[in-house]
Design an enzyme around this catalytic site. Structure first.
Site, PDB file in Angstrom:
ATOM      1  N   LYS A  33       1.105  92.416  -2.123  1.00  0.00           N
ATOM      2  CA  LYS A  33       2.337  92.131  -2.860  1.00  0.00           C
ATOM      3  C   LYS A  33       2.238  92.665  -4.298  1.00  0.00           C
ATOM      4  CE  LYS A  33       3.906  90.179   0.895  1.00  0.00           C
ATOM      5  NZ  LYS A  33       3.932  88.802   1.349  1.00  0.00           N
TER       6      LYS A  33
HETATM    7  C1  LIG Z   1       4.068  87.918   2.582  1.00  0.00           C
HETATM    8  C2  LIG Z   1       5.307  87.182   2.895  1.00  0.00           C
HETATM    9  C3  LIG Z   1       5.329  85.798   3.116  1.00  0.00           C
HETATM   10  C4  LIG Z   1       4.078  84.975   3.234  1.00  0.00           C
HETATM   11  O1  LIG Z   1       3.269  85.102   2.135  1.00  0.00           O
HETATM   12  P1  LIG Z   1       1.770  84.546   2.181  1.00  0.00           P
HETATM   13  O2  LIG Z   1       1.420  84.408   0.725  1.00  0.00           O
HETATM   14  O3  LIG Z   1       0.949  85.579   2.886  1.00  0.00           O
HETATM   15  O4  LIG Z   1       1.787  83.242   2.884  1.00  0.00           O
HETATM   16  C5  LIG Z   1       6.548  85.176   3.311  1.00  0.00           C
HETATM   17  N1  LIG Z   1       7.694  85.869   3.295  1.00  0.00           N
HETATM   18  C6  LIG Z   1       7.711  87.203   3.113  1.00  0.00           C
HETATM   19  C7  LIG Z   1       9.025  87.917   3.088  1.00  0.00           C
HETATM   20  C8  LIG Z   1       6.518  87.904   2.926  1.00  0.00           C
HETATM   21  O5  LIG Z   1       6.535  89.229   2.777  1.00  0.00           O
END
Ligand SMILES: *Cc1c(COP(=O)(O)O)cnc(C)c1O
Length: 385
Positions: A188
């Site tokens: 991210k």
């Molecule tokens: C990555 C992601 C999540 C979950 O995030 P984590 O921190 O890995 O639990 C939820 N929603 C979206 C749209 C994502 O891309």
């Protein structure tokens, strides 16, 4: 292999984590509130609750809004499964609203039509979770107006969108929602290894999320049943979980946050080069809304079936074979076996399925070099030739 996304860890990040390792607190120390305050201030929200990942943050947000059995939660089918699973964790019924074919975000006109029908049928949702796909904000003003009219609450899944803007505010300001959730997974925008945060302007929601994050325990005498036995005393007043993030992770998050604006600028420079280089290829590049600035977590293209006979799979495999770590975002959630078991079927959300059939995410991360990007562009050109 050039991956589709990757983190950057600097000497400053390492120093911040090492300083915390040498401190008195590995968890529940000063770095967590510092990270929460810094990101809340950056976004223009009053409260922030950091947790172990965004999945936990979504679950906690649903619990805080009182989602339970008999309630309905709606989200986008073009997302990671976590945006929908949080409703199931609470015992609610999950449904989807199809996407807009240009932004790939939840379609406001589809949402309005579904709400009108649901009102007539007595099946209105309690919570709607718009997902800011690829980092670009949904049309939150319109979704908020529908929320006022039909009485649903809004959680923004901004896992892709920290550092982005919408109209005059930053994503995370919660100006048009109850709660906004961020993810700090390494692919991210900024990372804490694993990590997530929920932002809100409602102190009661923040307090409920803080309790849920730590077993449902409170040390606030005002919330206790009867008198405190003494200064050591706490009470468990509801059933929570342990969703806590560590101080080590929060220290990394604070350090990463210093580079957030720089990261977004670098992602836009990469996008501009892609946009220019791909203009002559039979692909559809991601639409950039004039209503805000995307955080550009992803650069998703579609192989345009109107302009080439090459299929998505063929192009994907050709790119992978030359060391380009392309990916696909997202397999529509309602087509997953678990959701088929709940009654969904292919064909239910045709815009999300059509987009998925042609989608490829190209490498997009702040340390992608111009030479690496040129390699990606050349490989894509050959794959489409
Ligand atoms: C990555 C992601 C999540 C979950 O995030 P984590 O921190 O890995 O639990 C939820 N929603 C979206 C749209 C994502 O891309």
């Amino acid at each position: 292999m050039i991956p589709y996304g990757r983190q950057e860890i600097t000497e400053d990040d390492i120093a911040a984590v090492v300083a915390t390792l040498k401190s008195d607190f590995l968890t529940q120390g000063p770095a967590i509130p510092r990270f929460e305050r810094a990101l809340a201030d950056y976004c223009g929200a009053t409260h922030a609750v950091a947790v172990c990942n965004a999945t936990a943050a979504l679950h906690m947000a649903c619990e805080a809004l009182g989602l339970g059995p008999g309630d309905r939660l709606w989200t986008s089918p073009n997302t990671f499964v976590a945006s929908a699973n949080c409703g199931l964790y609470c015992g609610a019924t999950v449904d989807f609203v199809d996407i807009d074919p240009r932004s790939y975000n939840m379609s406001v006109s589809a949402l309005a039509a579904r709400l009108e029908a649901a009102e007539a049928a007595g099946t209105l949702p309690k919570i709607v979770i718009p997902v800011h796909f690829a980092g670009q904000s949904c049309d939150m003003q319109a979704i908020h107006a529908l929320g006022q009219r039909y009485g649903f609450r809004i959680i923004e899944d901004a896992s892709h969108a920290v550092g982005g803007t919408y109209l005059d505010s930053r994503v995370g300001s919660c100006r048009y929602s109850d709660i906004t959730v961020f993810s700090f997974h390494p692919v991210k925008i900024i990372t804490t290894g694993e990590g997530g945060m929920a932002l809100t302007n409602d102190p009661a929601l923040a307090a409920r999320m803080e309790r849920f994050r730590s077993h449902g325990i409170t040390r606030d005498p005002a919330l206790m049943d009867g008198e405190a036995d003494g200064p050591w005393y706490y009470q468990q007043v509801e059933l929570g979980h342990n969703l806590r993030i560590t101080d080590l992770q929060a220290a990394l998050g604070c350090s990463q946050l210093d580079r957030l604006d720089d990261y977004i600028a670098r992602r836009h420079a990469i996008r501009e080069r892609y946009d220019a280089a791909l203009a002559s290829l039979p692909v559809i590049t991601p639409f950039q809304s004039p209503e805000g600035r995307s955080a550009l977590h992803l650069y998703p293209i579609q192989i345009d079936p109107a302009r080439t006979d090459k299929g998505r799979r063929e192009v994907f495999e050709a790119l992978r074979a030359t060391g380009i770590g392309v990916n696909v975002h997202y397999i529509p959630v309602h087509t997953q076996p678990w959701y088929r078991g709940l009654g969904f079927a292919p064909g239910d959300f045709p815009q999300a399925e059509r987009y998925y059939a042609h989608a490829i995410s190209l490498p997009m991360f702040p340390t992608l070099t111009e030479a690496q990007q040129a390699e990606v562009i050349a490989a894509l050109g050959s794959a489409l030739a």
